[in-house]
Design a protein around this motif. Structure first.
Motif, PDB file in Angstrom:
ATOM      1  N   ILE A 142     -11.731  12.973  -4.128  1.00 35.04           N
ATOM      2  CA  ILE A 142     -10.454  12.355  -4.504  1.00 35.04           C
ATOM      3  C   ILE A 142      -9.285  13.006  -3.756  1.00 35.04           C
ATOM      4  CG2 ILE A 142      -8.931  11.756  -6.422  1.00 35.04           C
ATOM      5  CD1 ILE A 142     -11.625  10.364  -6.500  1.00 35.04           C
ATOM      6  N   VAL A 143      -9.278  14.347  -3.734  1.00 40.41           N
ATOM      7  CA  VAL A 143      -8.208  15.025  -3.000  1.00 40.41           C
ATOM      8  C   VAL A 143      -8.210  14.610  -1.532  1.00 40.41           C
ATOM      9  CG1 VAL A 143      -7.407  17.258  -2.144  1.00 40.41           C
ATOM     10  CG2 VAL A 143      -8.013  16.993  -4.546  1.00 40.41           C
ATOM     11  N   ALA A 144      -9.427  14.458  -0.988  1.00 35.89           N
ATOM     12  CA  ALA A 144      -9.507  14.087   0.429  1.00 35.89           C
ATOM     13  C   ALA A 144      -8.913  12.713   0.671  1.00 35.89           C
ATOM     14  CB  ALA A 144     -10.957  14.127   0.899  1.00 35.89           C
ATOM     15  N   ILE A 145      -9.168  11.777  -0.245  1.00 30.72           N
ATOM     16  CA  ILE A 145      -8.671  10.413  -0.032  1.00 30.72           C
ATOM     17  C   ILE A 145      -7.154  10.353  -0.255  1.00 30.72           C
ATOM     18  CG2 ILE A 145      -8.713   8.045  -0.918  1.00 30.72           C
ATOM     19  CD1 ILE A 145     -11.679   8.398  -1.448  1.00 30.72           C
ATOM     20  N   VAL A 146      -6.715  10.867  -1.404  1.00 29.41           N
ATOM     21  CA  VAL A 146      -5.289  10.755  -1.718  1.00 29.41           C
ATOM     22  C   VAL A 146      -4.464  11.777  -0.923  1.00 29.41           C
ATOM     23  CG1 VAL A 146      -3.568  10.860  -3.547  1.00 29.41           C
ATOM     24  CG2 VAL A 146      -5.814   9.860  -3.996  1.00 29.41           C
ATOM     25  N   GLY A 147      -4.976  12.995  -0.836  1.00 28.69           N
ATOM     26  CA  GLY A 147      -4.233  14.054  -0.149  1.00 28.69           C
ATOM     27  C   GLY A 147      -4.047  13.780   1.326  1.00 28.69           C
ATOM     28  N   ASN A 148      -4.945  12.994   1.915  1.00 26.99           N
ATOM     29  CA  ASN A 148      -4.807  12.661   3.327  1.00 26.99           C
ATOM     30  C   ASN A 148      -4.344  11.230   3.528  1.00 26.99           C
ATOM     31  OD1 ASN A 148      -5.775  15.162   4.609  1.00 26.99           O
ATOM     32  ND2 ASN A 148      -7.634  14.709   3.470  1.00 26.99           N
ATOM     33  N   ALA A 149      -3.760  10.663   2.478  1.00 28.26           N
ATOM     34  CA  ALA A 149      -3.331   9.264   2.568  1.00 28.26           C
ATOM     35  C   ALA A 149      -2.362   9.057   3.727  1.00 28.26           C
ATOM     36  CB  ALA A 149      -2.689   8.829   1.257  1.00 28.26           C
ATOM     37  N   ALA A 150      -1.484  10.059   3.942  1.00 27.75           N
ATOM     38  CA  ALA A 150      -0.499   9.927   5.014  1.00 27.75           C
ATOM     39  C   ALA A 150      -1.180   9.797   6.373  1.00 27.75           C
ATOM     40  CB  ALA A 150       0.431  11.142   5.007  1.00 27.75           C
ATOM     41  N   GLU A 151      -2.050  10.784   6.686  1.00 26.62           N
ATOM     42  CA  GLU A 151      -2.773  10.715   7.962  1.00 26.62           C
ATOM     43  C   GLU A 151      -3.563   9.415   8.045  1.00 26.62           C
ATOM     44  OE1 GLU A 151      -2.772  13.187   5.921  1.00 26.62           O
ATOM     45  OE2 GLU A 151      -3.162  15.128   6.852  1.00 26.62           O
ATOM     46  N   HIS A 152      -4.190   9.109   6.905  1.00 25.57           N
ATOM     47  CA  HIS A 152      -5.017   7.932   6.821  1.00 25.57           C
ATOM     48  C   HIS A 152      -4.256   6.683   7.248  1.00 25.57           C
ATOM     49  CE1 HIS A 152      -8.800   6.873   4.474  1.00 25.57           C
ATOM     50  NE2 HIS A 152      -8.591   5.988   5.410  1.00 25.57           N
ATOM     51  N   ALA A 153      -3.100   6.464   6.592  1.00 24.32           N
ATOM     52  CA  ALA A 153      -2.307   5.278   6.872  1.00 24.32           C
ATOM     53  C   ALA A 153      -1.871   5.250   8.336  1.00 24.32           C
ATOM     54  CB  ALA A 153      -1.093   5.240   5.954  1.00 24.32           C
ATOM     55  N   SER A 154      -1.348   6.392   8.821  1.00 23.57           N
ATOM     56  CA  SER A 154      -0.867   6.418  10.208  1.00 23.57           C
ATOM     57  C   SER A 154      -2.003   6.166  11.191  1.00 23.57           C
ATOM     58  CB  SER A 154      -0.229   7.773  10.534  1.00 23.57           C
ATOM     59  OG  SER A 154       0.559   8.222   9.482  1.00 23.57           O
ATOM     60  N   ALA A 155      -3.144   6.850  10.963  1.00 21.36           N
ATOM     61  CA  ALA A 155      -4.244   6.736  11.932  1.00 21.36           C
ATOM     62  C   ALA A 155      -4.735   5.305  12.022  1.00 21.36           C
ATOM     63  CB  ALA A 155      -5.387   7.672  11.542  1.00 21.36           C
TER      64      ALA A 155
ATOM     65  N   VAL B 145       0.353   6.545  -1.739  1.00 21.48           N
ATOM     66  CA  VAL B 145      -0.028   5.623  -0.673  1.00 21.48           C
ATOM     67  C   VAL B 145       1.216   4.931  -0.101  1.00 21.48           C
ATOM     68  CG1 VAL B 145      -1.280   3.482  -0.183  1.00 21.48           C
ATOM     69  CG2 VAL B 145      -2.358   5.289  -1.541  1.00 21.48           C
ATOM     70  N   ALA B 146       2.129   4.518  -0.992  1.00 23.41           N
ATOM     71  CA  ALA B 146       3.353   3.856  -0.530  1.00 23.41           C
ATOM     72  C   ALA B 146       4.230   4.819   0.276  1.00 23.41           C
ATOM     73  CB  ALA B 146       4.133   3.320  -1.732  1.00 23.41           C
TER      74      ALA B 146
END
Lengths: 351, 351, 351
Positions: free
Chosen positions: A246-259, A38-39
């Motif tokens: 879980i993979v969806a949440i953590v694995g897409n953390a980058a897109e998530h944060a940016s979006a 996440v960081a």
């Protein structure tokens, strides 16, 4: 906030390396890996934002999707090598659901709490809608329905054929957006906005941060995957649930944060491009490449999702298209997407 | 016409009471009950119209949907107590099909015969489209597909989880429409129209008429339900057909009458709000409340429709969304919805 | 180019007659028939274009669809008489897929290579979208789902009932377009364009060419069908594949040629009308008429497509509607439709 993430990265990455070498307890490492990702994702978000200001929203969104999904591609290739075709299909499903429902949902919701109505380029949204229908409703549905009456070998032939067409159309879409119709469907209003802001980092530094952070995310993610089995046992989760949720949440953390960051700054063009672009890259590039690469492994992986996976993706696409069709979002549209994600999550948890 | 309905009410209600106490023949009582409900519904329509003029189209539409569906909720609870979970699901299906295809179809058709093109608030229509997709295509489809691989207990858990989310999102939708985004998506043109007309009755009288008529409809409807078995035998209909078609026509007579009246007066905002709002209240509030209440009865009722019911509802939602997407109606769009209703009717008649 | 086609017709038609009488080799005749039909189709295209300039785009489009599908109706009746109900359903599927994906796809693609953005009447597109959803997603899906729980006789009853409703709604659609709402949804801009051009042929000559060419196409097409079995053996194709893919390409050559010609001249209203209008005539007129006529043959043909056929048609309709919804096309939308057609083609080839 940025300082907190910087500290998390400079502590998290070395601890991740040390912990994995010393075989610390899985559940502990699971939490450390997640926080570190996440960081790192926040750095990727800032680097992408800087690049986006320099290069325009489209290239910025494409860059982000690419860096976010390179990680997934690498992890999936390791999984294919280990013969885990079911886990690969589940994590592809999770990425599609995660980007369409969770990432877009959070972005619309959080952006919508700050702004009453948020607008984005409706032409891009429609272009993406067409591709989503093509990839998920046509290219993913056909092999599931036809495979019932086909031998295993013919199902694999159909899967490879469809995969080749998906990749060609994906490249054609890039050619369309970046060459033949570049800037043609742009709002004259939104253009002005973009150039007002100063990028946080220069082009060189942004690319460097993006590259290093992506490598670090890849390293930590791979370790993270190996904790899943132990975590699944500790918490009583199925591996399918971990793959999808879980993979969806953590694995897409980058897109998530940016979006979410972009939505919070009312740059919905980029937020939507990240969520939809990432979904399209998963379904039109990562998935077909994996199908073709799987020919070199045993067993090969046909493009045949399970019925729950397929129905979850297809209904998510229909929901997203109807909500995104008008080029406007608000907090309630975000809430609707999140509610759909929770429903899917409960379903896959119980399976 | 209003005088005819008044006479019908003042004759129909006492005769309904007397006939049910004296156990008159079922087929005769069936006809008396139906006519009485239709007459009562016209009063509800006029009261709603008066309230709508006072309170604006949205609250008016919500009021109407609420009063129309309270009846259905009460009848369904009695059915659950009697263990008739299949009949409850069938009548929920019938209400969805009836409101989307029959009520909206008749309103569009009759309004369209008088006016060449009728417009309604396209923002509301899109908001409702999103909810329809969410409720029917996501929340109703997922449990049917997932239940194939789930135990009965887990299917019930999934159903309760989805029901809670449906109710929360329904309440969130009310909060969105009435609090955070009240009036934001209103057409400036349509606003003027509304305040030109004088309400027939005052606020107090409207509410009184609405309340008394609703109680009377509830009483007569309950008696009506008990004639179904005998009528089914007399006419050779299946109970499923009665649940889906007859309950949909008579049970939604109130919405039906109001929606057509509004369409005839070219107030399409209210007509659409009645038809769609009623469907949404059935699928996002009545259905999930019944699932949760069914936990106190034996057997409980999972949110698992039969495949014909599910496909009929899902295809109706897709048809309605495509037709309503442009914010315009004409007689042919009404005819299309009615034709779809007839096709479903023939299908369920033959099942 | 026109001279080449004229030569092809004046050589192809006599050779077709001679070759079929002298029983020349099937694969040779197959190629001759195909080329002759393509050449004849170009005459039909020019005649239709001339008529369209005289009569306006709608009537022109209707004329074209009618002449194109008369051939298909005649061939299908011969097939029903021979008891080949499966082949009839397959070629209906092929026509729907061919018109929606191949004809529209080629028109959008070739038109889009010449013009960056092409516009068509969005009202007509939405009207057609509603009918496509009604015909394929409602009227074709319901009998497949319901027939699982129905006897053969009841399935046939349902099929006939739905067929009657389809035909009535098709006639109602003509009444709507040509009588009650004629010209109401026309763009004021597009009107000007139409009357600028001079027709190539007069009204009389156009009708004569159209009639003679249609008769010749019918004659050659019927001979073509009888070469299919031999060609299938030579090339290792299944009869289903020929029904769906080859019939779709050659049988719709007329619409194909006209639609592409119109797109190339930037007359997208007519191109779209040909592709969609032809699909609607197949699904709302030709298919139901064949179901009703099949009552006089043994076995009768219920309106029950196989699951692959149904899913291929339904997903094509969803894709087309999402792409056509905005009233604009470009080369990439054409490429998407063509890609979907290739996916379906591979699927049916392998079945």
């Amino acid at each position: 906030m940025n300082k907190v993430f910087a500290i998390m990265v400079f502590i998290g990455v070395p601890i991740s390396v040390i912990g994995s070498l010393l075989h610390w307890p899985s559940v502990l490492m699971f939490i450390i890996y997640c926080l570190t990702i996440v960081a790192l994702a926040s750095f990727m978000g800032r680097a992408t934002e800087s690049l986006a200001i320099v290069a325009g929203p489209r290239i910025g969104g494409l860059l982000n999707a690419t860096f976010g999904n390179a990680v997934e591609l690498i992890i999936s290739i390791f999984s294919l090598q280990a013969g885990l075709t079911g886990v690969v299909l589940a994590s592809l499903t999770g990425s599609v659901l995660g980007n369409l429902l969770l990432v877009a949902g959070m972005a619309f919701f959080i952006g919508g709490v700050k702004y009453k109505r948020q607008k984005f380029n409706v032409y891009d949204a429609r272009h993406n809608s067409g591709l989503l229908i093509f990839a998920v409703i046509v290219a993913f549905v056909i092999p599931v329905v036809f495979s019932v009456n086909l031998t295993e070998a013919k199902t694999m032939n159909l899967s490879v054929g469809i995969s080749i067409i998906l990749i060609i159309l994906y490249l054609a879409a890039l050619f369309f957006k970046l060459v033949t119709h570049r800037g043609i469907y742009q709002d004259p209003e939104s253009k002005q906005e973009e150039h007002e802001e100063e990028p946080e980092w220069g082009k060189g530094k942004s690319i460097l941060v993006l590259a290093v952070a992506t490598l670090a995310v890849a390293y930590v993610s791979e370790n993270l995957v190996h904790t899943f089995e132990a975590v699944a046992k500790s918490f009583g989760w199925s591996e399918l649930f971990i793959g999808i949720v879980i993979v969806a949440i953590v694995g897409n953390a980058a897109e998530h944060a940016s979006a979410i960051l972009m939505a919070y700054k009312n740059k919905m063009d980029i937020a939507v491009e990240i969520a939809f672009g990432s979904t399209l890259q998963i379904s039109m590039f990562v998935a077909p490449v994996l199908v073709i690469l799987s020919l070199f492994f045993n067993p090969s992986m046909p493009l045949v999702f399970t019925l729950p996976e397929l129905v979850a993706m297809a209904t998510s696409v229909l929901l997203t298209i109807v909500l995104a069709n008008d080029g406007e979002t608000n907090w309630f549209e975000g809430a609707t997407l999140l509610a759909a994600y929770i429903i899917m999550g409960i379903g896959f948890y119980l399976l």
